[in-house]
Design a protein around this motif. Sequence first.
Motif, PDB file in Angstrom:
ATOM      1  N   ALA A 213      43.572  29.162  18.054  1.00 23.18           N
ATOM      2  CA  ALA A 213      43.096  28.945  16.690  1.00 23.18           C
ATOM      3  C   ALA A 213      42.140  27.766  16.681  1.00 23.18           C
ATOM      4  O   ALA A 213      42.364  26.761  17.375  1.00 23.18           O
ATOM      5  CB  ALA A 213      44.267  28.677  15.748  1.00 23.18           C
TER       6      ALA A 213
ATOM      7  N   ARG B 187      40.450  25.244  13.862  1.00 20.26           N
ATOM      8  CA  ARG B 187      40.500  24.807  12.467  1.00 20.26           C
ATOM      9  C   ARG B 187      39.318  23.878  12.208  1.00 20.26           C
ATOM     10  O   ARG B 187      39.173  22.850  12.859  1.00 20.26           O
ATOM     11  CB  ARG B 187      41.824  24.104  12.192  1.00 20.26           C
ATOM     12  CG  ARG B 187      42.056  23.725  10.743  1.00 20.26           C
ATOM     13  CD  ARG B 187      43.465  23.187  10.574  1.00 20.26           C
ATOM     14  NE  ARG B 187      44.460  24.190  10.949  1.00 20.26           N
ATOM     15  CZ  ARG B 187      45.722  23.893  11.251  1.00 20.26           C
ATOM     16  NH1 ARG B 187      46.135  22.638  11.243  1.00 20.26           N
ATOM     17  NH2 ARG B 187      46.552  24.859  11.566  1.00 20.26           N
TER      18      ARG B 187
ATOM     19  N   THR C 103      40.190  28.372   9.064  1.00 22.73           N
ATOM     20  CA  THR C 103      40.833  28.554  10.361  1.00 22.73           C
ATOM     21  C   THR C 103      40.549  29.952  10.877  1.00 22.73           C
ATOM     22  O   THR C 103      40.699  30.941  10.151  1.00 22.73           O
ATOM     23  CB  THR C 103      42.361  28.352  10.263  1.00 22.73           C
ATOM     24  OG1 THR C 103      42.637  27.023   9.822  1.00 22.73           O
ATOM     25  CG2 THR C 103      43.022  28.568  11.625  1.00 22.73           C
TER      26      THR C 103
ATOM     27  N   ARG D  65      41.339  32.624  14.280  1.00 26.22           N
ATOM     28  CA  ARG D  65      42.331  32.792  15.333  1.00 26.22           C
ATOM     29  C   ARG D  65      41.989  34.031  16.151  1.00 26.22           C
ATOM     30  O   ARG D  65      41.637  35.075  15.597  1.00 26.22           O
ATOM     31  CB  ARG D  65      43.727  32.934  14.719  1.00 26.22           C
ATOM     32  CG  ARG D  65      44.868  33.028  15.719  1.00 26.22           C
ATOM     33  CD  ARG D  65      46.186  33.238  14.969  1.00 26.22           C
ATOM     34  NE  ARG D  65      46.460  32.125  14.076  1.00 26.22           N
ATOM     35  CZ  ARG D  65      47.124  31.045  14.426  1.00 26.22           C
ATOM     36  NH1 ARG D  65      47.589  30.916  15.657  1.00 26.22           N
ATOM     37  NH2 ARG D  65      47.343  30.084  13.551  1.00 26.22           N
TER      38      ARG D  65
ATOM     39  N   ASP E 294      36.698  19.363  14.987  1.00 23.73           N
ATOM     40  CA  ASP E 294      37.425  20.627  15.106  1.00 23.73           C
ATOM     41  C   ASP E 294      38.802  20.368  15.709  1.00 23.73           C
ATOM     42  O   ASP E 294      38.993  19.425  16.492  1.00 23.73           O
ATOM     43  CB  ASP E 294      36.670  21.606  16.005  1.00 23.73           C
ATOM     44  CG  ASP E 294      35.553  22.326  15.270  1.00 23.73           C
ATOM     45  OD1 ASP E 294      35.423  22.129  14.046  1.00 23.73           O
ATOM     46  OD2 ASP E 294      34.815  23.087  15.924  1.00 23.73           O
TER      47      ASP E 294
END
Length: 371
Positions: free
Chosen positions: A201, A203, A208, A210, A230
């Motif tokens: 993932a 973010r 977000t 994934r 990040d």
Amino acid sequence: MAVVSACIVALSGCALPRSGPKDDEILAGSKAEGGPVNVVLVDNRVAVASYLDDNLSFPSSFTGAGLASTDTINPGDVISVTVWENVDPALLVGPGQKQAFIQEIQVDQAGNIFMPYAGVLKAAGNTPEQLRRLITRKLDPQTPDPQVEVRRVAGDGSSISVIGGVGAQGVYPLVPSTTRLSAMLATAGGVTIDPDVAQVAVRRGGTTGRIFLQDLYDDPRLDVALRANDKIIVEEDRRTFTALGATSTQARVPFPQGRMSVVEAVAEVGGLNGNTSDPTGIFVFRREVQSIANKVTGRNDLGENEPFVYVIDLTRPDGVFLAKEFQVRDKDTIYITEAPFVAWTKILTATSQTLSFTADVVRVGDLLTDN
């Protein structure tokens, strides 16, 4: 024979131990029979209509972003400044010296630095070359033709946090060699989780994205360009399904890979129990999403989380192919019914035990009578 028949009839009406409901009991609970559950026989149309595209991916704002400039100075960065002067006495150094080193100047949260004789300067948003020219202009009126060098040192301003299943969790600088996801993962010691179940993932601010690690290997577009601040999180896939009934294992099972079919799920728990399972009765229980529920049934009035039971008959000519195409989803329950002869085997076993006990009682009675 009369006693045996009576025992069989009596035991057949009893609730013998079993692993779950029989197939006819499940079918009797269908809405077509007035029950509360949608029971659907899986064919090619149902296998396609029930497919839910739950592939993980990054948003277009990630995949469409170009490489970030690692030269831009950010709040929290550390810079070093070197100044050469051509006069004696010099402004920044003592007699006989021509070079001044000003090390580890940290850019504050407002983006500013303090430079002797130049004052407070805006550093954030500039490249080292732009900041060099700014410092030169500030010093030039005080020392003729100063030669200035500015270098950006790795600092907190342009950094990436990497946590989870990697070799070395930590905060890493965003430098030219780590501007992409795969490079940053390698810098953090690589992924230590099984690649088949590892998820990555990213973010960024309030967004977000994934993906499965395997998809990062297969699709270069997912090797996204990183940005300062990040956060990269590497963890195992949390999805599970439950296997019940006449299987080799009855358990809650983690997904062993990103995408799974019924055949793969059954194989994951050791396959059908050859002594007890009924290949005509493989049931998949789930709460179905509204759009798919209506598509599968051809209706438009079903709501969200409708209870569905999908039935797969492996004895059909296309049964195995349907089981390979039918998707298993998170929190599904796969239940395999017992073959009809299993119930009779249980009845006969219980009958033989009952007759054996009766015979023992009769023998004891005869002994007492003789005495």
